[in-house]
Scaffold this motif. Structure first.
Motif, mmCIF file in Angstrom:
data_model
loop_
_atom_site.group_PDB
_atom_site.id
_atom_site.type_symbol
_atom_site.label_atom_id
_atom_site.label_comp_id
_atom_site.label_asym_id
_atom_site.label_seq_id
_atom_site.Cartn_x
_atom_site.Cartn_y
_atom_site.Cartn_z
ATOM 1 N N ARG A 154 -6.541 6.390 -8.302
ATOM 2 C CA ARG A 154 -6.115 7.110 -7.168
ATOM 3 C C ARG A 154 -6.222 5.960 -5.918
ATOM 4 N NH1 ARG A 154 -6.090 12.984 -6.864
ATOM 5 N NH2 ARG A 154 -5.468 13.021 -4.340
ATOM 6 N N LEU A 155 -7.833 6.112 -6.534
ATOM 7 C CA LEU A 155 -9.218 4.919 -5.155
ATOM 8 C C LEU A 155 -8.273 3.764 -5.009
ATOM 9 C CD1 LEU A 155 -12.817 5.816 -6.435
ATOM 10 C CD2 LEU A 155 -11.875 5.991 -3.932
ATOM 11 N N VAL A 156 -7.479 2.756 -6.538
ATOM 12 C CA VAL A 156 -6.808 1.837 -6.784
ATOM 13 C C VAL A 156 -5.804 1.909 -5.377
ATOM 14 C CG1 VAL A 156 -5.815 0.039 -7.781
ATOM 15 C CG2 VAL A 156 -8.082 1.203 -8.797
ATOM 16 N N ARG A 157 -4.905 2.718 -5.513
ATOM 17 C CA ARG A 157 -4.098 3.209 -4.875
ATOM 18 C C ARG A 157 -4.188 2.824 -3.644
ATOM 19 N NH1 ARG A 157 -2.573 6.470 -9.265
ATOM 20 N NH2 ARG A 157 -2.476 8.680 -7.770
ATOM 21 N N TRP A 158 -5.458 3.569 -3.043
ATOM 22 C CA TRP A 158 -5.934 4.001 -2.143
ATOM 23 C C TRP A 158 -5.729 2.269 -0.923
ATOM 24 C CZ3 TRP A 158 -11.216 6.429 -0.234
ATOM 25 C CH2 TRP A 158 -10.981 6.420 1.162
ATOM 26 N N ARG A 159 -6.899 2.216 -2.302
ATOM 27 C CA ARG A 159 -7.156 0.340 -1.234
ATOM 28 C C ARG A 159 -5.990 -0.837 -1.421
ATOM 29 N NH1 ARG A 159 -10.895 -2.129 -6.079
ATOM 30 N NH2 ARG A 159 -8.917 -2.719 -6.481
ATOM 31 N N GLU A 160 -4.718 -0.212 -2.009
ATOM 32 C CA GLU A 160 -3.493 -1.025 -1.917
ATOM 33 C C GLU A 160 -2.675 -1.046 -0.891
ATOM 34 O OE1 GLU A 160 -1.898 -0.446 -5.626
ATOM 35 O OE2 GLU A 160 -2.505 -1.421 -7.473
ATOM 36 N N ARG A 161 -3.086 0.615 -0.831
ATOM 37 C CA ARG A 161 -2.447 1.550 0.314
ATOM 38 C C ARG A 161 -3.367 0.349 1.412
ATOM 39 N NH1 ARG A 161 -1.966 7.431 2.143
ATOM 40 N NH2 ARG A 161 -1.423 7.478 4.496
ATOM 41 N N LEU A 162 -3.763 -0.043 1.702
ATOM 42 C CA LEU A 162 -4.692 0.438 2.737
ATOM 43 C C LEU A 162 -4.413 -1.759 2.937
ATOM 44 C CD1 LEU A 162 -6.972 -0.676 4.960
ATOM 45 C CD2 LEU A 162 -8.688 -0.677 3.455
ATOM 46 N N GLY A 163 -4.355 -2.729 1.767
ATOM 47 C CA GLY A 163 -3.951 -4.923 1.587
ATOM 48 C C GLY A 163 -2.509 -4.094 2.585
ATOM 49 N N GLY A 164 -1.637 -3.263 2.053
ATOM 50 C CA GLY A 164 -0.310 -2.684 2.951
ATOM 51 C C GLY A 164 -0.615 -3.051 3.766
ATOM 52 N N TRP A 165 -1.434 -2.313 4.665
ATOM 53 C CA TRP A 165 -1.381 -2.013 6.386
ATOM 54 C C TRP A 165 -1.782 -3.254 6.934
ATOM 55 C CZ3 TRP A 165 -5.954 -2.191 9.274
ATOM 56 C CH2 TRP A 165 -5.161 -1.467 10.597
ATOM 57 N N LEU A 166 -2.745 -3.886 5.974
ATOM 58 C CA LEU A 166 -3.428 -5.305 6.638
ATOM 59 C C LEU A 166 -2.205 -6.167 6.166
ATOM 60 C CD1 LEU A 166 -7.063 -4.678 4.821
ATOM 61 C CD2 LEU A 166 -6.634 -5.141 7.864
ATOM 62 N N ALA A 167 -1.272 -6.023 5.734
ATOM 63 C CA ALA A 167 -0.973 -7.312 5.133
ATOM 64 C C ALA A 167 0.629 -7.478 6.761
ATOM 65 C CB ALA A 167 -0.158 -7.510 4.072
ATOM 66 N N GLY A 168 0.581 -6.182 7.202
ATOM 67 C CA GLY A 168 1.662 -5.128 8.170
ATOM 68 C C GLY A 168 0.831 -5.975 9.024
ATOM 69 N N ALA A 169 0.170 -5.625 9.582
ATOM 70 C CA ALA A 169 -1.234 -6.125 11.148
ATOM 71 C C ALA A 169 -1.611 -6.942 10.995
ATOM 72 C CB ALA A 169 -2.607 -4.766 10.809
ATOM 73 N N TYR A 170 -1.561 -7.778 10.380
ATOM 74 C CA TYR A 170 -1.562 -9.522 10.407
ATOM 75 C C TYR A 170 -0.936 -10.354 9.707
ATOM 76 C CZ TYR A 170 -6.917 -8.044 11.582
ATOM 77 O OH TYR A 170 -7.231 -7.341 12.388
ATOM 78 N N PRO A 171 1.021 -10.510 9.885
ATOM 79 C CA PRO A 171 1.799 -10.931 9.370
ATOM 80 C C PRO A 171 1.485 -12.463 9.495
ATOM 81 C CG PRO A 171 2.836 -9.959 11.304
ATOM 82 C CD PRO A 171 0.764 -9.694 11.015
ATOM 83 N N GLU A 172 0.103 -12.778 10.188
ATOM 84 C CA GLU A 172 0.557 -14.418 10.194
ATOM 85 C C GLU A 172 0.133 -14.694 8.912
ATOM 86 O OE1 GLU A 172 -1.859 -12.942 13.160
ATOM 87 O OE2 GLU A 172 -0.913 -11.684 12.108
ATOM 88 N N ALA A 173 -1.181 -13.651 8.380
ATOM 89 C CA ALA A 173 -2.007 -14.250 7.125
ATOM 90 C C ALA A 173 -0.644 -14.304 5.276
ATOM 91 C CB ALA A 173 -2.874 -13.562 6.595
#
Length: 272
Positions: A50-69
């Motif tokens: 569940r900690l891994v899934r939470w981290r992956e969810r944050l990774g997805g949010w960061l990818a959306g927040a920084y589309p140029e990365a």
């Protein structure tokens, strides 16, 4: 010190304390049945996936927040989850110490938090236990769940010990899921506690309230207590307008400077 004791009776338990917390602190005494996205700390630590899934969810949010990365370096999400999780026991303990001179159980079984909607951070925290340590002068010291300690220094020691015990359990589970080294993990724990005590004061909204939060940090982190990596780092520094304001150097890095158009945070250990 801002103490808001309105009820001087044995009824004055931890729930009464939590009901007196500032609204914007987001502290509760129960997990509301109607609200989704609440997680209990012990359930999360008992199921590392569940900690891994939470981290992956944050990774997805960061990818959306920084589309140029082209890609988000994995240590960013890893270090943000580390700090976010450790904020939960640190802030619950800091707020009750600052406002009530009480220390609740900070065990994983006694804490839960709600992961915020869009940006998946801990948006509210529930303190689920009834027991608390307090001072002899506490109006609730006769409460059956109260344990009376002689002075503030002892209370600070209880808070530090309970936070470190929870952090230790979390780091044992989370550390192997990341590439972060053990010093980095404990540096983040040190930042979480120092910052939470400072924040508890700043939430008061006045310079005096902030100063008493800084004093709490100096009390709880008066020296370096291993495995924590330093004493309180809060210090007065000149601001842009020439006045002195409280600031602190971080012990750990959040790696946000790896994101497009972001630079190192003020007080980042990388640039000292």
């Amino acid at each position: 010190m801002s103490h808001h004791h309105t009820l001087a009776s044995p009824e004055d338990g931890l729930r009464a304390s939590l009901s007196r917390m500032p609204e914007d602190a987001g502290l509760r005494s129960v997990v509301p049945v109607s609200e989704p996205d609440w997680v209990r700390c012990d359930a999360l630590l008992g199921e590392p996936a569940r900690l891994v899934r939470w981290r992956e969810r944050l990774g997805g949010w960061l990818a959306g927040a920084y589309p140029e990365a082209s890609a988000i370096p994995e240590r960013i999400a890893a270090s943000w989850i580390l700090s976010w999780y450790l904020h939960v026991p640190a802030f619950a303990g800091a707020m009750l110490l600052h406002h009530e001179r009480r220390v609740p159980s900070l065990a994983p079984s006694a804490l839960a938090f709600r992961i915020g909607g869009d940006r998946p951070h801990p948006a509210s925290i529930a303190v689920l236990g009834d027991g608390f340590h307090c001072l002899p002068t506490d109006p609730g010291s006769a409460h059956p769940a109260a344990v009376v300690v002689p002075d503030e220094r002892t209370l600070a020691t209880v808070l530090r010990g309970r936070f470190v015990a929870h952090a230790n359990r979390f780091i044992d589970v989370y550390g192997p899921l990341t590439r972060l080294g053990r010093r980095q993990l404990w540096a983040a724990a040190t930042d979480a506690l120092d910052n939470a005590l400072w924040s508890a004061g700043r939430l008061g909204g006045t310079a005096d309230a902030e100063g008493s939060g800084v004093a709490d940090a100096a009390l709880v982190l008066e020296a370096r207590f291993p495995p924590l990596t330093s004493a309180s780092k809060l210090r007065l520094a000149p601001a842009a307008d020439g006045r002195r304001e409280w600031t602190r150097n971080r012990e750990s890095c959040c790696y946000s400077y790896l994101l497009p158009a972001e630079s190192e945070c003020e007080g980042c250990p990388r640039i000292r």
